[in-house]
Design a protein around this motif. Structure first.
Motif, PDB file in Angstrom:
ATOM      1  N   THR A   1      19.379  -4.719  -2.526  1.00  0.00           N
ATOM      2  CA  THR A   1      18.955  -3.329  -2.469  1.00  0.00           C
ATOM      3  C   THR A   1      17.484  -3.279  -2.857  1.00  0.00           C
ATOM      4  O   THR A   1      17.062  -3.967  -3.790  1.00  0.00           O
ATOM      5  N   VAL A   2      16.698  -2.497  -2.117  1.00  0.00           N
ATOM      6  CA  VAL A   2      15.252  -2.454  -2.351  1.00  0.00           C
ATOM      7  C   VAL A   2      14.800  -1.009  -2.501  1.00  0.00           C
ATOM      8  O   VAL A   2      14.975  -0.196  -1.586  1.00  0.00           O
ATOM      9  N   GLN A   3      14.242  -0.707  -3.667  1.00  0.00           N
ATOM     10  CA  GLN A   3      13.603   0.586  -3.903  1.00  0.00           C
ATOM     11  C   GLN A   3      12.133   0.323  -4.219  1.00  0.00           C
ATOM     12  O   GLN A   3      11.834  -0.360  -5.197  1.00  0.00           O
ATOM     13  N   ILE A   4      11.242   0.818  -3.388  1.00  0.00           N
ATOM     14  CA  ILE A   4       9.827   0.642  -3.687  1.00  0.00           C
ATOM     15  C   ILE A   4       9.392   1.696  -4.697  1.00  0.00           C
ATOM     16  O   ILE A   4       9.950   2.784  -4.771  1.00  0.00           O
ATOM     17  N   GLY A   5       8.389   1.354  -5.478  1.00  0.00           N
ATOM     18  CA  GLY A   5       7.897   2.213  -6.537  1.00  0.00           C
ATOM     19  C   GLY A   5       7.541   1.357  -7.742  1.00  0.00           C
ATOM     20  O   GLY A   5       8.347   0.524  -8.176  1.00  0.00           O
ATOM     21  N   ASP A   6       6.351   1.536  -8.273  1.00  0.00           N
ATOM     22  CA  ASP A   6       5.832   0.711  -9.359  1.00  0.00           C
ATOM     23  C   ASP A   6       6.024   1.425 -10.689  1.00  0.00           C
ATOM     24  O   ASP A   6       5.218   2.281 -11.076  1.00  0.00           O
TER      25      ASP A   6
ATOM     26  N   GLU B   1       0.832  -1.207   0.000  1.00  0.00           N
ATOM     27  CA  GLU B   1       0.000   0.000   0.000  1.00  0.00           C
ATOM     28  C   GLU B   1       0.865   1.255   0.000  1.00  0.00           C
ATOM     29  O   GLU B   1       0.552   2.243  -0.672  1.00  0.00           O
ATOM     30  N   ILE B   2       1.954   1.221   0.749  1.00  0.00           N
ATOM     31  CA  ILE B   2       2.859   2.376   0.786  1.00  0.00           C
ATOM     32  C   ILE B   2       3.505   2.567  -0.584  1.00  0.00           C
ATOM     33  O   ILE B   2       3.672   3.697  -1.063  1.00  0.00           O
ATOM     34  N   GLU B   3       3.856   1.472  -1.240  1.00  0.00           N
ATOM     35  CA  GLU B   3       4.436   1.555  -2.574  1.00  0.00           C
ATOM     36  C   GLU B   3       3.457   2.187  -3.551  1.00  0.00           C
ATOM     37  O   GLU B   3       3.843   3.028  -4.388  1.00  0.00           O
TER      38      GLU B   3
ATOM     39  N   VAL C   1      10.905   9.027 -18.588  1.00  0.00           N
ATOM     40  CA  VAL C   1      10.963   9.465 -17.194  1.00  0.00           C
ATOM     41  C   VAL C   1      11.881   8.515 -16.429  1.00  0.00           C
ATOM     42  O   VAL C   1      11.725   7.290 -16.511  1.00  0.00           O
ATOM     43  N   GLY C   2      12.835   9.048 -15.717  1.00  0.00           N
ATOM     44  CA  GLY C   2      13.673   8.248 -14.829  1.00  0.00           C
ATOM     45  C   GLY C   2      13.071   8.245 -13.438  1.00  0.00           C
ATOM     46  O   GLY C   2      12.835   9.310 -12.854  1.00  0.00           O
ATOM     47  N   PHE C   3      12.793   7.073 -12.903  1.00  0.00           N
ATOM     48  CA  PHE C   3      12.064   6.921 -11.631  1.00  0.00           C
ATOM     49  C   PHE C   3      12.948   6.166 -10.645  1.00  0.00           C
ATOM     50  O   PHE C   3      13.195   4.974 -10.810  1.00  0.00           O
ATOM     51  N   HIS C   4      13.417   6.865  -9.620  1.00  0.00           N
ATOM     52  CA  HIS C   4      14.282   6.230  -8.628  1.00  0.00           C
ATOM     53  C   HIS C   4      13.507   5.368  -7.653  1.00  0.00           C
ATOM     54  O   HIS C   4      13.969   4.319  -7.221  1.00  0.00           O
ATOM     55  N   GLY C   5      12.294   5.799  -7.283  1.00  0.00           N
ATOM     56  CA  GLY C   5      11.591   5.133  -6.190  1.00  0.00           C
ATOM     57  C   GLY C   5      12.182   5.546  -4.862  1.00  0.00           C
ATOM     58  O   GLY C   5      12.930   6.523  -4.766  1.00  0.00           O
ATOM     59  N   GLN C   6      11.843   4.806  -3.813  1.00  0.00           N
ATOM     60  CA  GLN C   6      12.353   5.114  -2.472  1.00  0.00           C
ATOM     61  C   GLN C   6      13.165   3.944  -1.947  1.00  0.00           C
ATOM     62  O   GLN C   6      12.656   2.826  -1.821  1.00  0.00           O
ATOM     63  N   THR C   7      14.433   4.186  -1.660  1.00  0.00           N
ATOM     64  CA  THR C   7      15.256   3.133  -1.078  1.00  0.00           C
ATOM     65  C   THR C   7      14.804   2.867   0.360  1.00  0.00           C
ATOM     66  O   THR C   7      14.750   3.780   1.177  1.00  0.00           O
ATOM     67  N   ILE C   8      14.480   1.620   0.645  1.00  0.00           N
ATOM     68  CA  ILE C   8      14.105   1.261   2.016  1.00  0.00           C
ATOM     69  C   ILE C   8      15.095   0.266   2.623  1.00  0.00           C
ATOM     70  O   ILE C   8      15.030  -0.005   3.823  1.00  0.00           O
ATOM     71  N   LEU C   9      15.990  -0.264   1.804  1.00  0.00           N
ATOM     72  CA  LEU C   9      17.038  -1.154   2.311  1.00  0.00           C
ATOM     73  C   LEU C   9      18.183  -1.169   1.319  1.00  0.00           C
ATOM     74  O   LEU C   9      17.975  -1.275   0.117  1.00  0.00           O
ATOM     75  N   HIS C  10      19.396  -1.039   1.852  1.00  0.00           N
ATOM     76  CA  HIS C  10      20.576  -1.160   0.994  1.00  0.00           C
ATOM     77  C   HIS C  10      21.616  -1.958   1.766  1.00  0.00           C
ATOM     78  O   HIS C  10      22.215  -1.457   2.718  1.00  0.00           O
ATOM     79  N   ARG C  11      21.783  -3.211   1.363  1.00  0.00           N
ATOM     80  CA  ARG C  11      22.678  -4.116   2.070  1.00  0.00           C
ATOM     81  C   ARG C  11      23.587  -4.796   1.035  1.00  0.00           C
ATOM     82  O   ARG C  11      23.369  -5.945   0.643  1.00  0.00           O
ATOM     83  N   PRO C  12      24.612  -4.075   0.564  1.00  0.00           N
ATOM     84  CA  PRO C  12      25.450  -4.625  -0.506  1.00  0.00           C
ATOM     85  C   PRO C  12      26.192  -5.893  -0.118  1.00  0.00           C
ATOM     86  O   PRO C  12      26.520  -6.700  -0.993  1.00  0.00           O
TER      87      PRO C  12
END
Length: 376
Positions: free
Chosen positions: A108-113, A62-64, A92-103
């Motif tokens: 790496t998780v960016q939410i956004g559809d 839902e947040i996504e 359009v370049g769409f970054h989304g929102q990073t919610i986790l970055h664990r290299p």
């Protein structure tokens, strides 16, 4: 671009070939309302639990959807405000929102559809630009250096100094070193505004240090600064990148509000300056962008730390926009992805070879992955 500071969505328009030609256009920042920011903060907490980048537990889906809708709204509003028709936009370049970055876990998780955004806007959307880099053994960050290199090629004569370093002070600080024709060297170099913002929010209910007033009244707590600067992250070899929560917020009894704030500014500045240890030559020019460029204590400490032989300039001094640079970069990277040009390099993320990336979603629901072609 929606960064780790969660202050809003930056939108920018550029005209580019994805290589050396860049014509910067208008830009805007659209702040998040309180409810949207609170939901994104919840997403960051949920992100800490993820082991699968496609998982959307609890109400994360839902947040996504909310995040995607907000991006659609601001792009439509932006185009209306600058009197540009959607049909004039190539992508359009769409970054989304990073919610986790664990290299360390190649995660790496960016939410956004991106599919949903493409359908709403009726335009091709390039998104999920970090995943391909991780598949190639990279850290998934930073991605902006390809754009920094293009900007460096267009510096005004009085600032055409090499080596030059672009510094972005967002929630995390990162640098891009550019010297001659070689691929840029880039990495996350330490905390940016995130520690300071989190400290002030938790201890005083203040979201950020407006005009640097709080830190300006404080003094550096040397032992607290030393504990941060003794972190093995600073001496860690390249490549390296950070998650917003990799550096913990100080304990509540760490010191007076203003003293801790001043100390965190010092840590940010010294961490940036210590990035020189990973650069082939001493930089002659440091160009500072991101929200942290507005903090007098950070800038003063950075100038002191890099020494009199180097110049510290704001992005605006060089004809750029320090607020719009990352949003512009995402538009630039989208064009590179559409053309199959590299987004990342072994010297920026540690990937095995220069790779393109991103998922290209079209309004008719067509989806494709960018090709990976390095020009001769």
């Amino acid at each position: 671009m929606s960064g780790t500071s969660l202050d809003g969505i930056d939108v920018a328009l550029i005209e580019t070939d994805g290589e050396g030609e860049v014509k910067r256009g208008p830009s805007r920042t659209y702040p998040y309302d309180h409810a949207s920011k609170a939901r994104l903060e919840q997403a960051l907490e949920l992100g800490k639990t993820l082991a699968d980048r496609m998982a959307r537990p609890q109400n994360l889906a839902e947040i996504e959807t909310m995040l995607t809708e907000r991006h659609g709204e601001v792009v439509e509003r932006f185009l209306s405000e600058i009197s540009v028709k959607p049909g004039e936009i190539a992508c359009v370049g769409f970054h989304g929102q990073t919610i986790l970055h664990r290299p360390s876990d190649a995660l790496t998780v960016q939410i956004g559809d991106g599919v949903g955004l493409a359908r709403r806007l009726g335009l091709p959307v390039v998104w999920d630009m970090r995943a391909r880099d991780m598949e190639a053994g990279g850290q998934g960050a930073p991605l902006v250096p390809a754009y920094h290199r293009a900007l460096a090629a267009n510096l005004p004569p009085e600032f055409d100094m090499r080596p030059v370093v672009f510094v972005n002070i967002g929630g995390i600080s990162n640098v891009t070193y550019i010297d001659g024709e070689a691929d840029p060297i880039a990495f996350d170099c330490g905390p940016g505004n995130a520690l300071l913002d989190q400290w002030l929010q938790r201890e005083a209910g203040i979201p950020f240090d407006q005009n640097g007033r709080i830190a300006g009244e404080g003094a550096v707590i040397e032992d607290l600064a030393a504990r941060y600067l003794d972190s093995t992250f600073f001496s860690k070899s390249l490549p390296k990148s950070l998650d917003k929560f990799d550096f913990p917020v100080p304990d509540g009894d760490a010191g007076e509000l203003s003293d801790v704030a001043r100390t965190l500014c010092h840590v940010t500045a010294v961490g940036i300056a210590r990035a020189r240890e990973h650069m082939p030559r001493e930089p002659r020019l440091w160009i500072v962008a991101g929200g942290g460029r507005r903090h007098p204590s950070i800038l003063a400490d950075l100038a002191d730390a890099v020494g009199e032989e180097a110049n510290v300039a704001l992005a605006e001094d060089c004809g750029f926009d320090g607020d719009a640079m990352e949003a512009e970069a995402w538009a630039y990277l989208a064009v590179r992805a559409m053309r199959g040009l590299p987004l990342t390099f072994p010297t920026t993320t540690g990937c095995r070879e220069a790779v393109s990336g991103g998922v290209i979603s079209r309004p008719d629901a067509g989806v494709e992955r960018s090709a990976s072609v390095r020009p001769a």
